[in-house]
Design a protein around this motif. Structure first.
Motif, PDB file in Angstrom:
ATOM      1  N   LYS A  26       0.811  -1.212   0.000  1.00  0.00           N
ATOM      2  CA  LYS A  26       0.000   0.000   0.000  1.00  0.00           C
ATOM      3  C   LYS A  26       0.848   1.267   0.000  1.00  0.00           C
ATOM      4  CE  LYS A  26      -4.286  -1.675   2.048  1.00  0.00           C
ATOM      5  NZ  LYS A  26      -5.315  -1.421   3.086  1.00  0.00           N
ATOM      6  N   VAL A  27       2.153   1.096  -0.129  1.00  0.00           N
ATOM      7  CA  VAL A  27       3.026   2.272  -0.141  1.00  0.00           C
ATOM      8  C   VAL A  27       2.697   3.199  -1.306  1.00  0.00           C
ATOM      9  CG1 VAL A  27       5.407   3.056  -0.348  1.00  0.00           C
ATOM     10  CG2 VAL A  27       4.864   1.107   1.123  1.00  0.00           C
ATOM     11  N   PRO A  28       2.538   2.697  -2.556  1.00  0.00           N
ATOM     12  CA  PRO A  28       2.162   3.610  -3.651  1.00  0.00           C
ATOM     13  C   PRO A  28       0.834   4.328  -3.393  1.00  0.00           C
ATOM     14  CG  PRO A  28       2.931   1.515  -4.513  1.00  0.00           C
ATOM     15  CD  PRO A  28       2.762   1.324  -3.037  1.00  0.00           C
ATOM     16  N   PHE A  29      -0.100   3.599  -2.756  1.00  0.00           N
ATOM     17  CA  PHE A  29      -1.397   4.225  -2.456  1.00  0.00           C
ATOM     18  C   PHE A  29      -1.232   5.406  -1.511  1.00  0.00           C
ATOM     19  CE2 PHE A  29      -4.917   4.487   0.594  1.00  0.00           C
ATOM     20  CZ  PHE A  29      -5.956   4.856  -0.261  1.00  0.00           C
ATOM     21  N   TYR A  30      -0.452   5.212  -0.444  1.00  0.00           N
ATOM     22  CA  TYR A  30      -0.265   6.297   0.527  1.00  0.00           C
ATOM     23  C   TYR A  30       0.542   7.450  -0.083  1.00  0.00           C
ATOM     24  CZ  TYR A  30      -2.129   3.216   4.127  1.00  0.00           C
ATOM     25  OH  TYR A  30      -2.949   2.419   4.865  1.00  0.00           O
ATOM     26  N   ILE A  31       1.455   7.123  -0.979  1.00  0.00           N
ATOM     27  CA  ILE A  31       2.196   8.186  -1.680  1.00  0.00           C
ATOM     28  C   ILE A  31       1.238   9.006  -2.545  1.00  0.00           C
ATOM     29  CG2 ILE A  31       3.947   8.653  -3.434  1.00  0.00           C
ATOM     30  CD1 ILE A  31       5.514   6.277  -2.378  1.00  0.00           C
ATOM     31  N   PHE A  32       0.339   8.299  -3.241  1.00  0.00           N
ATOM     32  CA  PHE A  32      -0.645   8.976  -4.088  1.00  0.00           C
ATOM     33  C   PHE A  32      -1.553   9.882  -3.259  1.00  0.00           C
ATOM     34  CE2 PHE A  32      -4.940   8.824  -6.046  1.00  0.00           C
ATOM     35  CZ  PHE A  32      -4.664   9.609  -7.161  1.00  0.00           C
ATOM     36  N   VAL A  33      -2.013   9.372  -2.104  1.00  0.00           N
ATOM     37  CA  VAL A  33      -2.877  10.170  -1.228  1.00  0.00           C
ATOM     38  C   VAL A  33      -2.119  11.397  -0.724  1.00  0.00           C
ATOM     39  CG1 VAL A  33      -4.078  10.188   0.986  1.00  0.00           C
ATOM     40  CG2 VAL A  33      -4.360   8.259  -0.570  1.00  0.00           C
ATOM     41  N   SER A  34      -0.860  11.196  -0.355  1.00  0.00           N
ATOM     42  CA  SER A  34      -0.052  12.329   0.126  1.00  0.00           C
ATOM     43  C   SER A  34       0.119  13.384  -0.957  1.00  0.00           C
ATOM     44  CB  SER A  34       1.317  11.838   0.595  1.00  0.00           C
ATOM     45  OG  SER A  34       1.179  10.893   1.651  1.00  0.00           O
ATOM     46  N   LEU A  35       0.336  12.937  -2.199  1.00  0.00           N
ATOM     47  CA  LEU A  35       0.466  13.879  -3.307  1.00  0.00           C
ATOM     48  C   LEU A  35      -0.822  14.665  -3.531  1.00  0.00           C
ATOM     49  CD1 LEU A  35       2.506  11.768  -5.901  1.00  0.00           C
ATOM     50  CD2 LEU A  35       3.325  13.645  -4.469  1.00  0.00           C
ATOM     51  N   LEU A  36      -1.966  13.987  -3.367  1.00  0.00           N
ATOM     52  CA  LEU A  36      -3.247  14.683  -3.504  1.00  0.00           C
ATOM     53  C   LEU A  36      -3.381  15.790  -2.455  1.00  0.00           C
ATOM     54  CD1 LEU A  36      -5.828  11.819  -4.235  1.00  0.00           C
ATOM     55  CD2 LEU A  36      -5.009  13.570  -5.809  1.00  0.00           C
ATOM     56  N   VAL A  37      -3.028  15.469  -1.210  1.00  0.00           N
ATOM     57  CA  VAL A  37      -3.137  16.457  -0.129  1.00  0.00           C
ATOM     58  C   VAL A  37      -2.195  17.631  -0.389  1.00  0.00           C
ATOM     59  CG1 VAL A  37      -2.801  16.857   2.334  1.00  0.00           C
ATOM     60  CG2 VAL A  37      -3.884  14.742   1.545  1.00  0.00           C
ATOM     61  N   ILE A  38      -0.951  17.310  -0.757  1.00  0.00           N
ATOM     62  CA  ILE A  38       0.033  18.377  -1.003  1.00  0.00           C
ATOM     63  C   ILE A  38      -0.412  19.255  -2.171  1.00  0.00           C
ATOM     64  CG2 ILE A  38       2.398  18.839  -1.736  1.00  0.00           C
ATOM     65  CD1 ILE A  38       3.222  16.287  -0.235  1.00  0.00           C
ATOM     66  N   ALA A  39      -0.894  18.625  -3.256  1.00  0.00           N
ATOM     67  CA  ALA A  39      -1.329  19.394  -4.421  1.00  0.00           C
ATOM     68  C   ALA A  39      -2.526  20.274  -4.074  1.00  0.00           C
ATOM     69  CB  ALA A  39      -1.675  18.451  -5.573  1.00  0.00           C
ATOM     70  N   GLY A  40      -3.472  19.724  -3.312  1.00  0.00           N
ATOM     71  CA  GLY A  40      -4.650  20.503  -2.940  1.00  0.00           C
ATOM     72  C   GLY A  40      -4.301  21.708  -2.088  1.00  0.00           C
ATOM     73  N   ILE A  41      -3.445  21.497  -1.094  1.00  0.00           N
ATOM     74  CA  ILE A  41      -3.050  22.606  -0.218  1.00  0.00           C
ATOM     75  C   ILE A  41      -2.219  23.627  -1.002  1.00  0.00           C
ATOM     76  CG2 ILE A  41      -1.692  23.209   1.816  1.00  0.00           C
ATOM     77  CD1 ILE A  41      -2.467  20.532   3.027  1.00  0.00           C
TER      78      ILE A  41
ATOM     79  N   GLY B  76      -8.734  23.476  -5.127  1.00  0.00           N
ATOM     80  CA  GLY B  76      -7.713  22.517  -4.728  1.00  0.00           C
ATOM     81  C   GLY B  76      -8.104  21.702  -3.508  1.00  0.00           C
ATOM     82  N   LEU B  77      -9.012  22.234  -2.678  1.00  0.00           N
ATOM     83  CA  LEU B  77      -9.448  21.489  -1.494  1.00  0.00           C
ATOM     84  C   LEU B  77     -10.238  20.236  -1.876  1.00  0.00           C
ATOM     85  CD1 LEU B  77     -10.503  24.369   0.936  1.00  0.00           C
ATOM     86  CD2 LEU B  77      -8.364  23.077   0.864  1.00  0.00           C
ATOM     87  N   GLN B  78     -10.756  20.188  -3.120  1.00  0.00           N
ATOM     88  CA  GLN B  78     -11.451  18.973  -3.555  1.00  0.00           C
ATOM     89  C   GLN B  78     -10.484  17.783  -3.597  1.00  0.00           C
ATOM     90  OE1 GLN B  78     -14.649  19.070  -3.864  1.00  0.00           O
ATOM     91  NE2 GLN B  78     -14.921  21.294  -3.828  1.00  0.00           N
ATOM     92  N   LEU B  79      -9.214  18.065  -3.892  1.00  0.00           N
ATOM     93  CA  LEU B  79      -8.216  16.989  -3.876  1.00  0.00           C
ATOM     94  C   LEU B  79      -7.990  16.476  -2.452  1.00  0.00           C
ATOM     95  CD1 LEU B  79      -5.591  18.486  -6.369  1.00  0.00           C
ATOM     96  CD2 LEU B  79      -7.402  16.826  -6.836  1.00  0.00           C
ATOM     97  N   VAL B  80      -8.038  17.384  -1.474  1.00  0.00           N
ATOM     98  CA  VAL B  80      -7.895  16.974  -0.078  1.00  0.00           C
ATOM     99  C   VAL B  80      -9.086  16.120   0.341  1.00  0.00           C
ATOM    100  CG1 VAL B  80      -7.639  17.796   2.288  1.00  0.00           C
ATOM    101  CG2 VAL B  80      -6.557  19.055   0.416  1.00  0.00           C
ATOM    102  N   VAL B  81     -10.295  16.520  -0.074  1.00  0.00           N
ATOM    103  CA  VAL B  81     -11.491  15.723   0.235  1.00  0.00           C
ATOM    104  C   VAL B  81     -11.382  14.335  -0.405  1.00  0.00           C
ATOM    105  CG1 VAL B  81     -13.986  15.566  -0.103  1.00  0.00           C
ATOM    106  CG2 VAL B  81     -12.946  17.762   0.510  1.00  0.00           C
ATOM    107  N   LEU B  82     -10.904  14.291  -1.648  1.00  0.00           N
ATOM    108  CA  LEU B  82     -10.720  13.003  -2.322  1.00  0.00           C
ATOM    109  C   LEU B  82      -9.730  12.126  -1.566  1.00  0.00           C
ATOM    110  CD1 LEU B  82     -11.067  11.076  -4.703  1.00  0.00           C
ATOM    111  CD2 LEU B  82      -9.335  12.404  -5.947  1.00  0.00           C
ATOM    112  N   ALA B  83      -8.634  12.718  -1.088  1.00  0.00           N
ATOM    113  CA  ALA B  83      -7.648  11.952  -0.325  1.00  0.00           C
ATOM    114  C   ALA B  83      -8.257  11.393   0.956  1.00  0.00           C
ATOM    115  CB  ALA B  83      -6.446  12.837   0.002  1.00  0.00           C
ATOM    116  N   CYS B  84      -9.079  12.180   1.644  1.00  0.00           N
ATOM    117  CA  CYS B  84      -9.727  11.707   2.871  1.00  0.00           C
ATOM    118  C   CYS B  84     -10.678  10.545   2.587  1.00  0.00           C
ATOM    119  CB  CYS B  84     -10.488  12.857   3.543  1.00  0.00           C
ATOM    120  SG  CYS B  84      -9.440  14.179   4.183  1.00  0.00           S
TER     121      CYS B  84
END
Length: 501
Positions: A4-19, A469-477
């Motif tokens: 699940k490492v790629p998954f968590y990396i992807f989620v982290s990228l979504l949060v960083i991009a959104g913020i 960009g906050l929509q990406l954070v919601v998607l990550a959550c």
């Protein structure tokens, strides 16, 4: 087992991009983080008066441009019979009026609108001309050298040198300062002494922004080059705190007004402040700065109003996922509560709940009769849809006749979703009994109410509409919640006897 490492990396990228997108929008476009904030806009009018000499007239007025802290939103001119153009010269921007012949008293108006913009940054123009040292008579030169020597001892660079020089010129006990100021003004004295010391400086014309101020004249201050930007100094006071309401109007270091064909010229300024919404301020800034605006605000207002509701749906989806995955709340349909909540936004909460219960309750009664006819699924659903439409129509007409205008908004309910909800509850009644219907129906209604409260929150509406960009954070959550495989909170009650044993 898949990592699940790629998954968590992807989620982290979504949060960083959104913020990052949200911070960029705040800093570049000036969109505030909280609702209710307003932005200040200054309307400044320059009134040019002169006596024409019955021959061709040409008037050239120094006009400002976007500068640090202020964005030039718009400018206009009122000069009947005159041709007008805005030109850029080596000394700065100027407005030029011309006419073939004029006589008598003439008045020309120039109006500029400035947005108070902390994000406004302008690259300063470095001085490139050689400094020409001024000449003084004997006593004045001796006094200037004395002031320079004392300021040199108490300073470390050109900026601190200027500060110390102004302090000496404002010292009433200084004979050297008194000798110099007998022959020139303070601003001229600072400029000449700095030039004598080979320090880059210039005289600029500024106006002090004060709401409702009329017939204000230009004030002169000194600007000193510190190696990277121009520093503003007020030579009239020893305190070097410059008011934030100071607007540099004339940076030409030449003249405020050049007039050919006239005499007795005067320039007065009037100003007024007004508050505008963040949306209007953002639109003005984008247009003034020529920024690439890919936000929803670039759409027509009708489409903006539609997207204002659409952008709230991901928040509702996040709440539904949390309630179903973490809390374990049962609902009739996965995202039916979100659509019902959207209808509540249009109808208001109490009216929406009453309308929902009336439609679903009446629909279940009619659906129970249709179940006895043994109709095929497609025909039965179609009949339910028509029934829901008839129910809504009847309730709307009845509400209007009895004077309940709030009931007219019941037409905002999604008819197809309500039809499927009635069908699902009817089947659930037959298979699981009325208790399960009440649980899922009550869970759907409770979820819809919670989603409605989130959607109508002013902060949520502001953030979702202005910061995409906050929509990406919601998607990550939502993605993170989708990986939860533990017990739901409602299941703890089921296993309570095992803990007691």
């Amino acid at each position: 087992m898949t990592s699940k490492v790629p998954f968590y990396i992807f989620v982290s990228l979504l949060v960083i991009a959104g913020i990052a997108l949200s911070i960029f929008r705040h800093q570049s476009y000036g969109v505030p983080w909280t609702p209710g904030e307003t932005r200040q806009v200054w309307d400044i009018e320059a009134r040019v008066q002169f006596d024409a000499e019955n021959k061709p007239v040409k008037a050239s007025l120094a006009v400002p441009d976007t500068q640090t802290g202020f964005t030039l939103v718009s400018e206009s001119s009122s000069s009947p019979g005159y041709g007008v153009s805005y030109v850029k010269t080596d000394s700065g921007r100027r407005a030029e009026w011309s006419i073939r012949q004029a006589s008598g008293a003439e008045t020309i108006y120039y109006k500029a609108q400035f947005l108070v913009d902390p994000q406004a940054k302008v690259a300063p123009i470095a001085p490139d001309a050689e400094i020409t040292a001024p000449t003084f008579d004997g006593p004045t030169e001796a006094a200037a050298i004395a002031l320079i020597e004392r300021a040199n001892k108490r300073s470390a660079d050109d900026v601190t040198f200027t500060r110390e020089l102004i302090k000496q010129l404002n010292d009433n006990d200084s004979q050297n300062a008194a000798l110099i100021l007998n022959k020139m003004s303070k601003v001229e004295a600072v400029y000449k002494i700095l030039s004598f010391s080979k320090i880059e400086s210039k005289i600029v014309g500024v106006i002090e922004l004060e709401d409702g101020r009329r017939r204000q004249t230009i004030q002169h201050m000194n600007q000193v080059w510190d190696g990277s930007q121009w520093q503003l100094f007020n030579p009239e006071t020893a305190s070097q705190t410059i008011s934030p309401n100071i607007l540099v109007w004339d940076e030409s270091n030449v003249s405020l007004l050049d007039l050919v064909g006239g005499q007795n010229s005067q320039v007065h300024f009037s100003m007024i402040a007004q508050e505008v919404s963040p949306q209007q301020a953002t639109a003005d800034k984008v247009e003034a700065d020529g920024l690439l605006n890919l936000s929803i605000h670039s759409l027509p207002l009708e489409e903006q109003a539609m997207f204002k509701t659409i952008m709230l749906i991901p928040i509702g989806a996040l709440i539904v996922v949390f309630l179903r995955v973490i809390i374990g709340l049962k609902t009739s349909g996965t995202f039916m509560p979100v659509l019902i909540a959207v209808a509540f936004v249009q109808t208001q909460l109490v009216t929406g709940i009453v309308g929902f219960l009336l439609i679903v309750g009446t629909g279940l009664v009619i659906r129970s009769y249709l179940s006895r006819l043994n109709l095929l699924l497609v025909a039965r659903i179609s009949a339910v849809i028509i029934t829901v439409i008839m129910i809504i129509s009847v309730f709307t007409v009845v509400a209007f006749k009895v004077g309940l205008t709030e009931g007219l908004s019941i037409t905002f309910f999604p008819m197809i979703i309500l039809s499927w909800t009635i069908e699902r509850m009817s089947i659930l009644w037959e298979e699981e009994g009325p208790k399960e219907v009440v649980l899922q129906g009550g869970g759907s209604l409770m979820t819809a109410v919670l989603v409605y409260l989130a959607m109508t929150n002013a902060y949520v509406q502001h953030l979702t509409f202005n910061f995409i960009g906050l929509q990406l954070v919601v998607l990550a959550c939502i993605l993170l919640l989708g990986t939860y495989t533990g017990y739901r909170l409602t299941e703890l009650r089921r296993f309570k006897p095992l803990v007691e044993d």
